[in-house]
Design an enzyme around this catalytic site. Structure first.
Site, PDB file in Angstrom:
ATOM      1  N   PRO A   1     -37.962  63.088  43.224  1.00 37.25           N
ATOM      2  CG  PRO A   1     -40.023  64.006  43.852  1.00 37.25           C
ATOM      3  CD  PRO A   1     -39.116  63.839  42.691  1.00 37.25           C
TER       4      PRO A   1
ATOM      5  CG  ASP B   1     -36.762  30.821 -11.772  1.00 35.54           C
ATOM      6  OD1 ASP B   1     -37.609  31.187 -10.946  1.00 35.54           O
ATOM      7  OD2 ASP B   1     -35.775  30.113 -11.490  1.00 35.54           O
TER       8      ASP B   1
ATOM      9  CE  LYS C   1     -39.577  23.801 -17.648  1.00 36.39           C
ATOM     10  NZ  LYS C   1     -40.045  23.825 -16.241  1.00 36.39           N
TER      11      LYS C   1
ATOM     12  N   GLY D   1     -37.509  30.838  -6.922  1.00 40.25           N
ATOM     13  CA  GLY D   1     -38.703  30.707  -6.086  1.00 40.25           C
ATOM     14  C   GLY D   1     -38.444  29.785  -4.904  1.00 40.25           C
TER      15      GLY D   1
ATOM     16  CG  MET E   1     -42.576  20.864  -9.765  1.00 41.07           C
ATOM     17  SD  MET E   1     -40.893  20.365 -10.130  1.00 41.07           S
ATOM     18  CE  MET E   1     -40.441  19.446  -8.664  1.00 41.07           C
TER      19      MET E   1
HETATM   20  N1  SAH Z   1     -37.644  25.848  -4.990  1.00 41.92           N
HETATM   21  C1  SAH Z   1     -39.083  25.943  -4.927  1.00 41.92           C
HETATM   22  C2  SAH Z   1     -39.775  24.806  -5.672  1.00 41.92           C
HETATM   23  C3  SAH Z   1     -39.544  24.833  -7.135  1.00 41.92           C
HETATM   24  S1  SAH Z   1     -40.408  23.529  -7.970  1.00 41.92           S
HETATM   25  C4  SAH Z   1     -39.504  25.973  -3.451  1.00 41.92           C
HETATM   26  O1  SAH Z   1     -38.682  25.726  -2.569  1.00 41.92           O
HETATM   27  O2  SAH Z   1     -40.673  26.252  -3.207  1.00 41.92           O
HETATM   28  C5  SAH Z   1     -41.848  24.351  -8.534  1.00 41.92           C
HETATM   29  C6  SAH Z   1     -43.061  23.912  -7.752  1.00 41.92           C
HETATM   30  O3  SAH Z   1     -43.100  24.545  -6.491  1.00 41.92           O
HETATM   31  C7  SAH Z   1     -44.371  24.291  -8.395  1.00 41.92           C
HETATM   32  O4  SAH Z   1     -44.737  23.372  -9.401  1.00 41.92           O
HETATM   33  C8  SAH Z   1     -45.318  24.213  -7.225  1.00 41.92           C
HETATM   34  O5  SAH Z   1     -45.664  22.887  -6.940  1.00 41.92           O
HETATM   35  C9  SAH Z   1     -44.443  24.703  -6.094  1.00 41.92           C
HETATM   36  N2  SAH Z   1     -44.679  26.125  -5.792  1.00 41.92           N
HETATM   37  C10 SAH Z   1     -43.801  27.127  -5.873  1.00 41.92           C
HETATM   38  N3  SAH Z   1     -44.344  28.293  -5.461  1.00 41.92           N
HETATM   39  C11 SAH Z   1     -45.612  28.002  -5.113  1.00 41.92           C
HETATM   40  C12 SAH Z   1     -46.693  28.774  -4.590  1.00 41.92           C
HETATM   41  N4  SAH Z   1     -46.594  30.079  -4.352  1.00 41.92           N
HETATM   42  N5  SAH Z   1     -47.863  28.130  -4.326  1.00 41.92           N
HETATM   43  C13 SAH Z   1     -47.989  26.807  -4.537  1.00 41.92           C
HETATM   44  N6  SAH Z   1     -46.996  26.046  -5.029  1.00 41.92           N
HETATM   45  C14 SAH Z   1     -45.825  26.624  -5.307  1.00 41.92           C
END
Ligand code: SAH
Length: 491
Positions: A43, A255, A277, A312, A393
């Site tokens: 409707p 890594d 490493k 990472g 780091m």
């Molecule tokens: N490419 C990575 C960094 C690599 S250098 C990025 O963009 O995050 C490695 C450093 O990254 C570590 O020594 C630490 O300082 C930092 N890092 C990486 N993952 C981390 C996390 N989950 N929590 C805190 N610091 C982190």
């Protein structure tokens, strides 16, 4: 199986929809996408349907339902809020052996609507036979995340070349040819939108296949390397492209910073090789880690494999991604770079520290805290107010970093935070000041991977503020409501 999943061709087919509200509208939108000729019996129509009727896209009968409305229809849908009407539609349809769906009423329906992932012409339908719309939606989201948005383009690319391949290759060679196209370089180029490159590689593959089947043996095609940022650790922070490429990879080089949970999102059959490493310590003595990574990437790609180099965070933030790309470019190996969420961004979100803030920090700087780079840093600039400085780091050299900053003029009262294993379940966050942070870190036994955040924002904790305001309870209520729908509605 309670229902047979089929794909119904409805182009130019008459379909009857009883009901003119929003629920009917959602079904009608789907029918129109398939090219059906829709007649709505109701409707009154909701605003959107009235507009469609006025535009001539659907036919509207402003009448009460009568079984004769189904004459000539190929499909019937009942979407009214009145059980008697829905039952009448269902009975009338069934007596005409017409497929019928009554929205939200499986007992009155002879077919149900699945949740849909539409990458036309590729379409995925998911259903739970009405058992759990929430689970159905979850399954759909998992699949949705894995399928590239451009999958439809790949299907069309292949469709347009099927005939040519049929003419060029013997039936026995076609299947493996298409498998190479879908899973190989041509497929990834189409998905990336590189039509020209895809066509070139396609022609090359086709010529190589013709030679192979005519007896000649061609050299094995070169593989490719995906340089993928895995994000800070939580696997849900992977990008969709990272997930897609992890599902395609034959080998994964990863890594130390890449957690198991992230690796688990990769293709089950993929070979996983740890290159962090210590991976190269052995009887033959130490080897440079980076050199071995370069060597492996090149070797696997030359074997024709798809290599995921998983790093990472983001590959271009303190990740030596640049060096890896130079190596690949030098060897003429094709590559793709996928950005990831860098640790600073992951840590900021997970600890409630905004890196910029209108009143406190107008910029942020990502700095390496590695002592080898110490002399290259502009410490007076890093010590200036109104900014946030994040050290990567740096945990092993905290005391050194703090003393450098304070001799460059940073006040000892400046807030500082340490975030260890950000975004992972075991994350720890410590808040203090330049004066206290070294002792706090030492007492808590903070270890890499961790970040040091310096600046006024380090004293903030947005998450705690939200909890104090009762926001999570409200969020939970909204989420519960959103889950309370049917499969079809979620499609
Ligand atoms: N490419 C990575 C960094 C690599 S250098 C990025 O963009 O995050 C490695 C450093 O990254 C570590 O020594 C630490 O300082 C930092 N890092 C990486 N993952 C981390 C996390 N989950 N929590 C805190 N610091 C982190």
């Amino acid at each position: 199986m309670e229902h047979l999943p089929v794909f119904l061709r409805l182009r130019a087919a008459p379909a009857a929809v009883v009901g003119g509200g929003q629920v009917a509208q959602r079904k009608i939108e789907l029918l129109l996408r398939c090219g059906a000729e829709v007649t709505v019996i109701a409707p009154q129509l909701c605003e959107e349907l009235a507009a469609r009727a006025a535009a001539g896209e659907i036919r509207h009968l402003a009448e009460a339902f009568h079984p004769s409305h189904l004459d000539g229809a190929r499909l019937a849908i009942a979407a009214t809020d009145r059980k008697v009407v829905n039952t009448a539609v269902s009975e009338a349809a069934r007596s005409r052996a017409l497929p019928v769906n009554v929205v939200d009423d499986p007992a009155l329906s002879t077919f149900i609507f699945p949740a849909i992932i539409d990458r036309s012409p590729i379409v995925v339908a998911v259903g739970s036979a009405g058992n759990s719309p929430v689970l159905t939606r979850w399954v759909r989201e998992q699949i949705e995340a894995l399928l590239p948005a451009t999958l439809g383009a790949l299907a069309r690319f292949i469709g347009e070349r099927r005939k040519a391949v049929q003419e060029a290759l013997a039936p026995s060679a076609r299947r493996s040819f298409w498998e190479r196209i879908v899973a190989g370089k041509v497929g990834s180029r189409v998905l990336r939108g590189d039509a020209g490159g895809a066509q070139r590689d396609f022609e090359r593959e086709l010529r190589a296949s013709q030679l192979t089947t005519s007896g000649a043996t061609g050299a094995r095609a070169l593989g490719e390397v995906y340089l993928i940022g895995a994000g800070p650790g939580d696997p849900d922070l992977l990008t969709l492209r990272a997930l897609q490429l992890l599902q395609q990879a034959d080998v994964i080089l990863y890594d130390r910073l890449v957690p198991q949970a992230v690796l688990e999102r990769s293709r089950r059959e993929a070979r996983r090789v740890f290159v962090g490493k210590g991976a190269t310590q052995g009887p033959r003595g130490p080897h440079t880690d980076q050199g071995r990574i370069h060597e492996l990437m090149v070797r696997y790609a030359r074997e024709g494999l798809k290599v995921a180099r998983l790093k990472g965070g983001d590959p271009f933030v303190f990740g030596r991604g640049g060096e890896e790309l130079e190596t690949l470019a030098r060897h003429g190996i094709p590559y793709v770079v996928v950005p990831g969420i860098t640790a600073a961004l992951g840590a900021a979100a997970a600890s409630g520290i905004p890196l910029t803030h209108r009143k406190m920090a107008q910029s942020f700087t990502l700095v390496t805290g590695h002592p080898l780079e110490d002399a290259a840093l502009d410490w007076p600039a890093l010590a200036r107010p109104h900014q946030t400085v994040v050290f990567y780091m740096g945990v092993a050299h905290l005391a050194h970093i703090v003393s450098r900053l304070s001799s460059a003029g940073a006040p000892l009262t400046l807030p500082a935070a340490l975030i260890e294993r950000a975004t992972l379940p075991e994350q720890r966050t410590l808040r203090g000041t330049l004066q206290t942070i070294v002792a706090l870190g030492r007492e808590a036994g903070i270890a890499p991977p961790a970040l040091l955040v310096i600046g006024e924002v380090a004293a903030l904790n947005v998450e705690a503020l939200a909890e104090a305001c009762g926001a999570p309870a409200e969020r939970a209520a909204i989420a519960a409501e959103a889950g309370d729908r049917t499969e079809g509605d979620l499609a």
